[in-house]
Write a protein that holds these residues in place. Structure first.
Motif, PDB file in Angstrom:
ATOM      1  N   VAL A   1       0.819  -1.217   0.000  1.00 33.92           N
ATOM      2  CA  VAL A   1       0.000   0.000   0.000  1.00 33.92           C
ATOM      3  C   VAL A   1       0.853   1.268   0.000  1.00 33.92           C
ATOM      4  O   VAL A   1       0.447   2.302  -0.541  1.00 33.92           O
TER       5      VAL A   1
ATOM      6  N   LEU B   1       1.228   3.594  -2.962  1.00 33.74           N
ATOM      7  CA  LEU B   1      -0.022   4.221  -3.369  1.00 33.74           C
ATOM      8  C   LEU B   1      -0.314   5.469  -2.548  1.00 33.74           C
ATOM      9  O   LEU B   1      -0.956   6.412  -3.025  1.00 33.74           O
ATOM     10  N   THR B   2       0.170   5.512  -1.307  1.00 30.38           N
ATOM     11  CA  THR B   2       0.062   6.748  -0.533  1.00 30.38           C
ATOM     12  C   THR B   2       1.048   7.789  -1.069  1.00 30.38           C
ATOM     13  O   THR B   2       0.795   8.993  -0.983  1.00 30.38           O
TER      14      THR B   2
ATOM     15  N   VAL C   1       1.736   8.235  -4.191  1.00 31.14           N
ATOM     16  CA  VAL C   1       1.117   8.885  -5.356  1.00 31.14           C
ATOM     17  C   VAL C   1       0.380  10.144  -4.910  1.00 31.14           C
ATOM     18  O   VAL C   1       0.508  11.216  -5.518  1.00 31.14           O
TER      19      VAL C   1
ATOM     20  N   TYR D   1      -9.053   5.190  -6.608  1.00 32.82           N
ATOM     21  CA  TYR D   1      -8.579   4.156  -5.684  1.00 32.82           C
ATOM     22  C   TYR D   1      -9.718   3.247  -5.226  1.00 32.82           C
ATOM     23  O   TYR D   1      -9.565   2.032  -5.135  1.00 32.82           O
TER      24      TYR D   1
ATOM     25  N   ARG E   1      -9.603  -0.734  -6.594  1.00 33.27           N
ATOM     26  CA  ARG E   1      -8.778  -1.163  -5.465  1.00 33.27           C
ATOM     27  C   ARG E   1      -8.035  -2.478  -5.736  1.00 33.27           C
ATOM     28  O   ARG E   1      -6.816  -2.539  -5.597  1.00 33.27           O
TER      29      ARG E   1
ATOM     30  N   ILE F   1      -5.393  -2.310  -8.583  1.00 34.18           N
ATOM     31  CA  ILE F   1      -4.210  -1.528  -8.202  1.00 34.18           C
ATOM     32  C   ILE F   1      -3.316  -2.316  -7.258  1.00 34.18           C
ATOM     33  O   ILE F   1      -2.091  -2.357  -7.419  1.00 34.18           O
ATOM     34  N   LEU F   2      -3.892  -2.956  -6.265  1.00 40.13           N
ATOM     35  CA  LEU F   2      -3.103  -3.737  -5.310  1.00 40.13           C
ATOM     36  C   LEU F   2      -2.405  -4.908  -5.993  1.00 40.13           C
ATOM     37  O   LEU F   2      -1.272  -5.258  -5.643  1.00 40.13           O
TER      38      LEU F   2
ATOM     39  N   PHE G   1       0.740  -3.785  -7.709  1.00 39.38           N
ATOM     40  CA  PHE G   1       1.863  -3.513  -6.812  1.00 39.38           C
ATOM     41  C   PHE G   1       2.284  -4.738  -5.998  1.00 39.38           C
ATOM     42  O   PHE G   1       2.891  -4.606  -4.943  1.00 39.38           O
TER      43      PHE G   1
ATOM     44  N   PHE H   1      -5.755  -0.550   2.709  1.00 34.52           N
ATOM     45  CA  PHE H   1      -5.866   0.407   1.607  1.00 34.52           C
ATOM     46  C   PHE H   1      -7.213   1.129   1.606  1.00 34.52           C
ATOM     47  O   PHE H   1      -7.283   2.335   1.329  1.00 34.52           O
TER      48      PHE H   1
ATOM     49  N   THR I   1      -7.399   5.156   1.938  1.00 32.96           N
ATOM     50  CA  THR I   1      -7.944   5.906   0.807  1.00 32.96           C
ATOM     51  C   THR I   1      -8.942   6.966   1.251  1.00 32.96           C
ATOM     52  O   THR I   1      -8.996   8.069   0.684  1.00 32.96           O
TER      53      THR I   1
ATOM     54  N   VAL J   1       7.142   5.335  -6.533  1.00 32.00           N
ATOM     55  CA  VAL J   1       5.993   4.482  -6.836  1.00 32.00           C
ATOM     56  C   VAL J   1       6.331   3.528  -7.973  1.00 32.00           C
ATOM     57  O   VAL J   1       6.094   2.314  -7.887  1.00 32.00           O
TER      58      VAL J   1
END
Length: 469
Positions: free
Chosen positions: A60, A63-64, A66, A116, A120, A123-124, A127, A143, A147, A258
Motif C-alpha cells: 500500500v 499508493l500513498t 502517489v 482508488y 482497489r 491496483i493492489l 503492486f 488500503f 484511501t 511508486v
C-alpha cells in the motif's frame, strides 16, 4: 489585516536563515515519513499481524506516495513561485497562485480517491499484493481506510510548503507534528487495545491527517505576507502552468518511488519464486516485507535531505527575485555540505547496525531468514546514501532557482530511467540480488551527472547569468 514583509530573507545571514527554514521543514517531512513507518512498527510487533501485515503495508505504501507526489508538486511549486514573486514585489501573482493551488489540490484529491476506491483490487495486484492470500487480504483492508483519508492528507501536505513561503516554517512543522502525535497515540490503542488490525493502523493515520489539514485550513485565514481574497480562489491557468512547472521535480522525486516500488515488488515476486527459500509459501512474503522496511528507513533519510533543500526554497527564491545571487550561491555551498553529512551518518548506521534496525520491526518473532535478508538488504541497497542525499539536494536547489527544465530533466533520468530501468534489468542477470543492486548503481551514475550540474550552477551564480531555464 496588515501584511508583513519578507524582506528579511535578503538581509539576515544565510546560515541563520537556513537553520530557521530548513530545520522546521526537516521535522515536518520526518513526521510525515513517520506516519507510515510508525504503522509498520506497530503492525510488525502485533502477533496477529506480523510480517504478513508488514508485507501488506509495503504493497500500500507506494499508493500513498502517489497522493503525496501530487500534493508536493502543487505545494512545492507554489512555494517556489510565491517566494520568487514576493522577492520581485509581485503580491498579486502570489495570492492568486495560492488560491488556485488550493482548488487544484482539492480537485485532484477527490479524483484520486474515487479511482482508488473503484479500482482497489486491480491496483493492489499491480503492486504485488497477490504474493499470497493473507497479504492480499490485509492489504485490501488497510488500503480502503487509508484511501478515505487521501483528501485530508493531500491538503495538509500541499499547504505545508505554502505556509513556509508565507514566512511561518514553525507553524508548518507544528501542524504536521500534531497529526503525527495523534497517530502515535492511537496506533497502539487501536492495534493492541481494540485489536482492529490493519483497519486500526489506517484509521489512526487518517485521524492524524485530518488534524493537520484542519490546522492548515485555519492558517489560510491568518496568512502574514500574503493576503488572500475572494478573487484568489479561482483557477488561473497561466499561473498554474508556471508554478506546476516548478513543482515537477518534487512530483518526480516521489512518483519515481511508486514506479520503482511497483517494479521492485513484481521483481521480488517473480525472482523470489526461483529462490530455494523464498519460493516456499510460508516465506514468500519476506523479501517484500523487508524491502518495504528498508525503503521506509531510506525515506526517513531522504526526508532530511529534502527538508534541508526544500526549506531553502523560500530563501533562495526570494534572493533570486531580489537579484542577490551571491547569497543564493553561499546557501548552495552550505546545503551541499549538510546533505553530504546527513548521507554519511545514515550510511554508518545501516552498515554497522542493520540487525538492530530489523529488531525494531519484530525480527525476534520471525524466522531467521527475515533477519538475514534484512541485514543484506540494508547494507547493499543503501550503500550509496551519501551520494543520494547530495543528488536530492541538487535537484531541489535547481527548482528553487526557477530552473524547472534542468531540475525536471535530471530528476527524470535518476528516478525513471535509472531507478525503474535498473530495477527491471539487473534481476535478469543477478536474480533477487539484482533488486538490491539497482539503488546504488542508480545513485552512483546520477552523482556523476550532478557533479557537472553543480559546477555549472556555481558558474551561473558567479557570472550573473539568467537563472530561469
Amino acid at each position: 489585516m496588515e501584511e508583513k514583509s519578507n524582506a528579511f530573507l535578503d538581509q539576515e545571514p544565510v546560515g541563520r536563515l537556513m537553520v530557521k527554514y530548513s530545520v522546521p521543514c526537516v521535522i515536518s517531512l520526518l513526521v510525515a515519513a513517520l506516519y507510515n513507518i510508525v504503522d509498520q512498527i506497530f503492525i510488525a510487533n502485533a502477533d496477529y499481524l506480523g510480517s504478513y501485515g508488514n508485507a501488506a503495508n509495503t504493497v500500500v505504501f507506494p499508493l500513498t506516495v502517489v497522493a503525496l507526489a501530487i500534493a508536493v508538486m502543487i505545494g512545492d511549486g507554489c512555494c517556489a513561485f510565491v517566494s520568487i514573486s514576493l522577492g520581485a514585489g509581485d503580491k498579486d501573482s502570489a495570492h492568486k497562485s495560492i488560491g488556485s493551488a488550493v482548488l487544484l489540490c482539492i480537485s485532484a484529491s477527490l479524483i484520486l480517491t474515487s479511482l482508488y476506491l473503484v479500482f482497489r483490487e486491480t491496483i493492489l495486484t499491480l503492486f504485488g499484493g497477490r504474493v499470497n492470500a493473507e497479504t492480499f487480504s490485509q492489504a485490501k483492508e488497510y488500503f480502503f481506510w487509508i484511501t478515505l483519508g487521501v483528501p485530508f492528507y493531500m491538503f495538509g501536505q500541499a499547504l505545508n510548503p505554502i505556509i513556509r513561503s508565507d514566512g511561518s516554517p514553525k507553524f508548518a512543522m507544528a501542524s504536521t507534528l500534531a497529526g503525527a502525535v495523534v497517530n502515535i497515540i492511537l496506533d497502539p490503542l487501536f492495534i493492541f487495545g481494540f485489536r482492529w488490525g490493519m483497519m486500526g493502523a489506517a484509521v489512526a493515520t487518517v485521524l492524524g491527517q485530518v488534524l493537520t489539514a484542519a490546522l492548515a485550513l485555519w492558517y489560510l485565514r491568518h496568512m502574514k505576507a500574503v493576503r488572500l481574497e475572494k478573487e484568489s480562489f479561482r483557477f488561473y491557468g497561466s499561473l498554474a502552468k508556471r508554478y506546476l512547472a516548478l513543482g515537477v521535480t518534487s512530483l518526480l522525486s516521489q512518483i519515481s518511488l511508486v514506479a520503482a516500488m511497483a517494479a521492485i515488488n513484481n521483481m521480488i515476486r517473480q525472482y523470489g519464486a526461483l529462490d530455494p527459500v523464498f519460493s516456499l509459501v510460508e516465506y514468500a512474503h519476506i523479501p517484500m516485507a523487508v524491502v518495504g522496511i528498508v525503503m521506509k528507513f531510506f525515506q526517513i533519510v531522504i526526508s532530511i535531505a529534502v527538508g534541508l533543500a526544500a526549506g531553502c526554497i523560500p530563501v533562495v527564491g526570494y534572493n533570486i527575485g531580489a537579484g542577490r545571487r551571491d547569497r543564493a550561491k553561499s546557501l548552495f555551498t552550505r546545503l551541499l555540505i549538510a546533505e553530504a553529512v546527513v548521507g554519511a551518518v545514515a550510511l554508518v548506521i545501516v552498515e554497522l547496525f542493520p540487525q538492530q534496525l530489523m529488531g525494531i520491526f519484530g525480527a525476534s518473532s520471525e524466522s531467521a531468514y527475515y533477519t538475514q535478508y534484512g541485514i543484506k538488504c540494508f547494507r547493499v541497497y543503501l550503500c550509496m546514501m551519501a551520494l543520494a542525499t547530495v543528488n536530492k539536494g541538487t535537484f531541489i536547489y535547481l527548482q528553487s532557482l526557477g530552473n524547472a527544465v534542468a531540475s525536471t530533466a535530471i530528476s527524470l533520468v535518476r528516478e525513471v530511467v535509472f531507478g525503474v530501468g535498473f530495477a527491471l534489468l539487473l534481476p535478469v542477470w543477478f536474480g533477487l540480488d539484482g533488486v538490491l543492486y539497482s539503488m546504488p548503481v542508480s545513485d552512483l551514475l546520477t552523482f556523476v551527472i550532478c557533479v557537472a550540474v553543480i559546477r555549472y550552477t556555481y558558474r551561473t551564480l558567479n557570472h550573473g547569468q539568467p537563472s530561469a531555464a
